[in-house]
Design a protein around this motif. Structure first.
Motif, mmCIF file in Angstrom:
data_model
loop_
_atom_site.group_PDB
_atom_site.id
_atom_site.type_symbol
_atom_site.label_atom_id
_atom_site.label_comp_id
_atom_site.label_asym_id
_atom_site.label_seq_id
_atom_site.Cartn_x
_atom_site.Cartn_y
_atom_site.Cartn_z
ATOM 1 N N GLY A 22 0.775 -1.227 0.000
ATOM 2 C CA GLY A 22 0.000 0.000 0.000
ATOM 3 C C GLY A 22 0.807 1.278 0.000
ATOM 4 N N LEU A 23 0.389 2.208 0.864
ATOM 5 C CA LEU A 23 1.004 3.531 0.922
ATOM 6 C C LEU A 23 2.491 3.451 1.232
ATOM 7 N N GLY A 24 2.861 2.584 2.170
ATOM 8 C CA GLY A 24 4.261 2.468 2.563
ATOM 9 C C GLY A 24 5.137 1.953 1.444
ATOM 10 N N GLU A 25 4.673 0.921 0.766
ATOM 11 C CA GLU A 25 5.442 0.370 -0.356
ATOM 12 C C GLU A 25 5.600 1.401 -1.466
ATOM 13 N N ARG A 44 5.776 -8.273 7.880
ATOM 14 C CA ARG A 44 5.856 -9.296 6.831
ATOM 15 C C ARG A 44 7.196 -9.168 6.085
ATOM 16 N N THR A 45 8.179 -9.863 6.592
ATOM 17 C CA THR A 45 9.536 -9.710 6.056
ATOM 18 C C THR A 45 9.684 -10.269 4.644
ATOM 19 N N ASP A 46 8.852 -11.234 4.274
ATOM 20 C CA ASP A 46 8.955 -11.771 2.914
ATOM 21 C C ASP A 46 8.659 -10.686 1.883
ATOM 22 N N ARG A 47 7.673 -9.876 2.163
ATOM 23 C CA ARG A 47 7.336 -8.781 1.246
ATOM 24 C C ARG A 47 8.401 -7.691 1.281
ATOM 25 N N LEU A 48 8.917 -7.409 2.462
ATOM 26 C CA LEU A 48 9.990 -6.410 2.576
ATOM 27 C C LEU A 48 11.213 -6.842 1.780
ATOM 28 N N ASP A 49 11.587 -8.101 1.936
ATOM 29 C CA ASP A 49 12.769 -8.612 1.235
ATOM 30 C C ASP A 49 12.597 -8.502 -0.281
ATOM 31 N N LYS A 50 11.412 -8.771 -0.767
ATOM 32 C CA LYS A 50 11.135 -8.668 -2.203
ATOM 33 C C LYS A 50 11.273 -7.216 -2.664
ATOM 34 N N LEU A 51 10.741 -6.288 -1.873
ATOM 35 C CA LEU A 51 10.824 -4.879 -2.227
ATOM 36 C C LEU A 51 12.268 -4.383 -2.201
ATOM 37 N N VAL A 52 13.017 -4.794 -1.182
ATOM 38 C CA VAL A 52 14.432 -4.426 -1.097
ATOM 39 C C VAL A 52 15.178 -4.927 -2.335
ATOM 40 N N ALA A 53 14.919 -6.165 -2.724
ATOM 41 C CA ALA A 53 15.591 -6.730 -3.896
ATOM 42 C C ALA A 53 15.274 -5.925 -5.153
ATOM 43 N N GLU A 54 14.023 -5.515 -5.300
ATOM 44 C CA GLU A 54 13.631 -4.742 -6.488
ATOM 45 C C GLU A 54 14.300 -3.363 -6.500
ATOM 46 N N ILE A 55 14.378 -2.737 -5.334
ATOM 47 C CA ILE A 55 15.028 -1.423 -5.246
ATOM 48 C C ILE A 55 16.515 -1.548 -5.589
ATOM 49 N N ARG A 56 17.156 -2.580 -5.048
ATOM 50 C CA ARG A 56 18.584 -2.780 -5.330
ATOM 51 C C ARG A 56 18.825 -3.096 -6.799
ATOM 52 N N GLU A 57 17.943 -3.882 -7.403
ATOM 53 C CA GLU A 57 18.089 -4.209 -8.820
ATOM 54 C C GLU A 57 17.987 -2.973 -9.706
ATOM 55 N N SER A 58 17.266 -1.963 -9.196
ATOM 56 C CA SER A 58 17.112 -0.705 -9.933
ATOM 57 C C SER A 58 18.222 0.283 -9.620
ATOM 58 N N ALA A 62 18.740 -0.123 -0.055
ATOM 59 C CA ALA A 62 17.649 -0.380 0.887
ATOM 60 C C ALA A 62 17.985 -1.572 1.763
ATOM 61 N N ILE A 63 17.459 -1.548 2.980
ATOM 62 C CA ILE A 63 17.511 -2.698 3.872
ATOM 63 C C ILE A 63 16.125 -2.913 4.454
ATOM 64 N N ALA A 64 15.883 -4.127 4.938
ATOM 65 C CA ALA A 64 14.610 -4.469 5.565
ATOM 66 C C ALA A 64 14.842 -4.805 7.026
ATOM 67 N N VAL A 65 13.930 -4.344 7.881
ATOM 68 C CA VAL A 65 14.018 -4.633 9.312
ATOM 69 C C VAL A 65 12.638 -5.063 9.796
ATOM 70 N N ALA A 66 12.520 -6.301 10.271
ATOM 71 C CA ALA A 66 11.246 -6.785 10.811
ATOM 72 C C ALA A 66 10.837 -5.915 11.998
ATOM 73 N N THR A 67 9.628 -5.352 11.931
ATOM 74 C CA THR A 67 9.221 -4.369 12.933
ATOM 75 C C THR A 67 7.730 -4.463 13.219
ATOM 76 N N ASP A 68 7.384 -4.533 14.492
ATOM 77 C CA ASP A 68 6.012 -4.359 14.967
ATOM 78 C C ASP A 68 5.988 -3.020 15.686
#
Length: 252
Positions: A22-25, A44-58, A62-68
């Motif tokens: 959503g808005l955050g992504e 949801r770290t699986d989604r974060l990891d996917k987004l990080v990978a896409e940003i890096r490929e471009s 970016a890094i991902a940190v599991a956070t509540d």
């Protein structure tokens, strides 16, 4: 040629909570495209990891940190991870939120608690994690995502949700008035925007009403992302304090 405005984002270290959808992504993608270094937070770290990978490929960083965000220790870890990876924190986008709507008389107290924990405490915990660092470096930008429900009480199903967003408005304005040291504060209050937020209601009647309302009115998530970019890209001596945006068709 890179414009002066674009240079106001390029190289900045930005934390975005609720970045898995959503808005955050969308905000993360827009900031990354303009050269920001992203620290992405969500459960949801699986989604974060996917987004990080896409940003890096471009070509981005970016890094991902599991956070509540309802856990203060998670926000402290998030801020520490940002400093460890990139050396500083320039922007915090307090985006994570929940919207379980129902009439008060249905007494969904557990959902009230969760809404307060995420929408109010999560914002405050984020501020507490980054403010000392921003104060020490003499600059920073805290962006709190609220809602038009923080401008008008969303009755008869969103009173508690509205209460949390009114609180975010009060926190944002108080923070703006209290902080100096080159720190900017922005509150962004969207109307119906396409995201998973609309799916949070366990009350069937409320959920059906929300779905119909969003189906008739919602605008894309990047509508909010562009608003965030606009606030961040301003010169350091310009503080965009408030942005309210709605679908043209939305009357609330």
């Amino acid at each position: 040629m890179t414009s002066i405005i674009e240079n106001n984002i390029a190289g900045k270290v930005a934390i975005v909570t609720g970045a898995s959808s959503g808005l955050g992504e969308s905000t993360a993608r827009h900031l990354a495209a303009r050269g920001a270094k992203l620290v992405l937070a969500a459960r949801r770290t699986d989604r974060l990891d996917k987004l990080v990978a896409e940003i890096r490929e471009s070509g981005g960083e970016a890094i991902a940190v599991a956070t509540d965000v309802s856990k203060r220790a998670d926000l402290e870890k998030l801020a520490a991870s940002a400093v460890e990876a990139f050396g500083r924190i320039d922007v915090l986008v307090n985006n994570a939120g929940v919207m379980p709507l129902s009439p008060i008389e249905k007494l969904k107290v557990d959902e009230w608690d969760r809404t307060i924990d995420v929408n109010i405490k999560g914002v405050l915990y984020g501020i507490a994690a980054v403010l000392p660092r921003m104060t020490a470096q003499g600059s920073g930008h805290i962006i709190n995502i609220a809602s038009v429900a923080g401008l008008k009480v969303f009755t008869p199903i969103g009173t508690v949700y509205s209460a949390t967003k009114f609180a975010v408005r009060a926190i944002s304005e108080g923070l703006r008035a209290e902080t100096g040291h080159g720190i900017r504060v922005t509150i962004v209050s969207p109307g119906a925007v396409e995201s998973e937020l609309q799916l949070g209601s366990s009350d069937a009647e409320s959920a059906a009403g929300v779905k119909a309302f969003y189906d008739a009115n919602q605008i894309p998530a990047d509508s909010v992302a562009r608003a965030v970019v606009y606030a961040v890209e301003q010169p350091a001596n310009v503080d965009i304090n408030e942005i309210v945006l709605r679908p043209v068709t939305q009357d609330f």
